[in-house]
Design a protein around this motif. Structure first.
Motif: not given
Length: 537
Positions: A118-120, A122-126, A143-149, A212-219
């Motif tokens: 989700i954070i990624m 938001i970062g990609a939209i910005l 974007t980096g915050l989400g990627n780090g997580l 990112a959406v594919i990853m979130i839906v899949g999880i």
């Protein structure tokens, strides 16, 4: 009367009786090979997103429309390199990874990955909607915050859900998908000709959202890690997930062995716990050897970055331009380089569980050292022929790195540490990756500007330094369950020998056996018996 299974141990405070109906109620959506494939797909999507973000920014740095909107990235005498913009995402990744010290164990692996996704987004939209350099910088950090997580959680989650016999191949696949993301990031080249529109760079950046959406839906269709569930005392769910992963009933001996091994690892770590937090326990020794194991994870992530791979990953287009190629040709060769990088990484998937982790790391380091030496020699000659060979050697370096180090540093930290400290230890290991990533990105541009080809000598020396360290200090983890590594370190501590020596033994007892219990200090004698099956009253 319903048949059940009694799992008990003299050291547990109470017996655990689990019935078939409880397991059925807790069963995941998917099972067997379908579940295994779905885990690989979702984990792989997370790392494809990671690679895509790296690759697409490398390609966009010299795009005409990107430079028009953000003139701060233009290379000139007042701004001699791109390191500043490239490094902002590393700062975000570092903070994201460190936040997993507190987040990972508290909310679980799945929720952490969803949060990172989700954070990624938001970062990609910005980033996509940026019209000022300040907004782009903030967006890159987010974007980096989400990627780090994600990068500090996905490998642990996948490793905890994978069998010992094929765990290496699964995580190395994630490494390959980093390069796959880099490869497909060159979709930008199709938009290179849109020189009159900001779509030239906005569309490639926006494509991150899709991954990112594919990853979130899949999880949402995947279960939580059985190790994390057992650690939290959610035993029924943990056993149900193990049954689904192995596609067997809970009465099967293999399922029993895995479940008991996990439970006994939890028991052993709880027994030796100091009463402090898992973060604090990272810095303890004793039979668990927590500090040593966490340090190995941090060091291997550092080693990946100081090999010099990001000279190519972030600056591929610029490097080929420096070697005399034109604007278009440098992009074509960079795209070919990314494709070859991906193909070379596939080799490691088939080798990792056959020849082991140590041999692949040593092979990669030797090859990388020799390649850097040759790049330095050819750089000092600097004629058209040496430039051609140098271009080829950049492909060669990628190949050695892809086989030996690309996926390895995401696999090894997840394998080497114990369950209790796995989340915070992997957070520190990933933070190490991003810290040294940041350092390399920051120094590479100025280094080439000031000492030119001698930069390759520095990286040759660093690669050579890695070889003896891996040989003497890194235990082999291939073919062993995650809980087996607890036995390796406990036995090494007990006998006063190197864990490397113990890890290479063929006669080590498997976790979940009475012999392993004795080594871990769970039972006082290997003669203690544990009933394997009873009918509940």
């Amino acid at each position: 009367m319903e048949e059940g299974k009694k799992y008990d141990n003299p050291q547990y405070s109470e017996d655990i009786i689990i019935t078939q109906s409880e397991i059925h109620a807790a069963k995941p959506y998917l099972r067997g090979r379908t579940l295994t494939a779905a885990l690989a797909f979702v984990a792989g999507t997370g790392f494809t997103l990671f690679g895509y973000d790296q690759g697409v920014m490398s390609a966009l740095l010299t795009a005409g429309q990107f430079e028009k909107v953000f003139p701060q990235v233009v290379v000139d005498s007042s701004h001699p390199n791109h390191a500043t913009l490239q490094s902002f995402v590393e700062i975000g990744c570092l903070v994201g990874a460190l936040s997993n010290l507190w987040v990972g164990d508290r909310i679980g692996r799945r929720k952490t990955i969803v949060l990172g996704g989700i954070i990624m987004i938001i970062g990609a939209i910005l980033q996509t909607t940026s019209f000022s350099y300040a907004q782009l910088v903030v967006a890159r950090i987010i974007t980096g915050l989400g990627n780090g997580l994600n990068t500090s959680t996905v490998p642990s989650y996948h490793a905890e859900c994978s069998p010992a016999s094929s765990r290496g191949s699964f995580i190395m696949l994630e490494g390959s998908l980093i390069t796959f993301g880099i490869m497909i990031s060159y979709v930008y080249f199709a938009l290179f000709w849109a020189k009159g529109s900001s779509a030239q760079w906005r569309v490639p950046i926006a494509l991150q959202i899709l991954f990112a959406v594919i990853m979130i839906v899949g999880i949402f269709y995947l279960p939580e890690s059985p190790r994390w569930l057992a650690k939290e005392g959610r035993n029924v769910e943990a056993l149900a997930v193990i049954c689904a992963l192995e596609d067997k009933e809970h009465t099967d001996p293999s399922v029993q062995q895995t479940y008991l091994g996990i439970k006994e690892a939890v028991a052993a770590e709880s027994r030796s716990a100091t009463g402090k937090s898992a973060i604090t326990e990272i810095f303890t020794g004793g039979p668990n050897q927590n500090f040593r194991r966490a340090a190995l994870g941090v060091i291997i992530q550092c080693f990946q970055q100081i090999t010099g791979i990001n000279i190519i990953t972030y600056y591929a287009t610029l490097l080929f331009e420096r070697l005399g190629l034109g604007d278009v040709d440098s992009r074509i060769i960079a795209a070919c380089n990314g494709t070859e990088y991906f193909l070379a990484s596939l080799v490691a998937i088939f080798l990792i569980d056959r020849i082991g982790r140590r041999r692949l790391m040593l092979f990669g380091s030797v090859g990388q050292t020799l390649t850097m030496v040759l790049l330095a020699i050819l750089g000092s000659i600097d004629n058209s022929a040496s430039q051609v060979v140098s271009s080829v050697l950049l492909f060669v370096f990628n190949s050695f790195f892809a086989v030996g180090w690309l996926g390895m540093t995401w696999l090894y930290p997840a394998e080497i540490v114990g369950l209790r400290i796995r989340a915070p230890a992997n957070a520190l290991a990933t933070a190490s990756n991003w810290t040294f990533n940041f350092m390399v990105v920051m120094v590479t541009g100025p280094s080439f500007n000031n000492i030119s080809w001698r930069t390759y000598i520095v990286f040759a020396a660093l690669n050579a330094f890695i070889i003896p360290v891996v040989y003497w200090f890194f235990p082999e983890t291939a073919g062993r369950s995650l809980e087996d590594m607890d036995v390796v370190f406990a036995l090494a501590y007990k006998e006063g020998v190197s864990p490397v020596q113990v890890s290479l033994r063929k006669d080590l007892p498997a976790a979940g056996t009475p012999e392993a219990d004795e080594i871990l200090g769970i039972s006082d004698s290997s003669s203690e018996k544990r009933p394997r099956e009873e009918q509940p009253l």
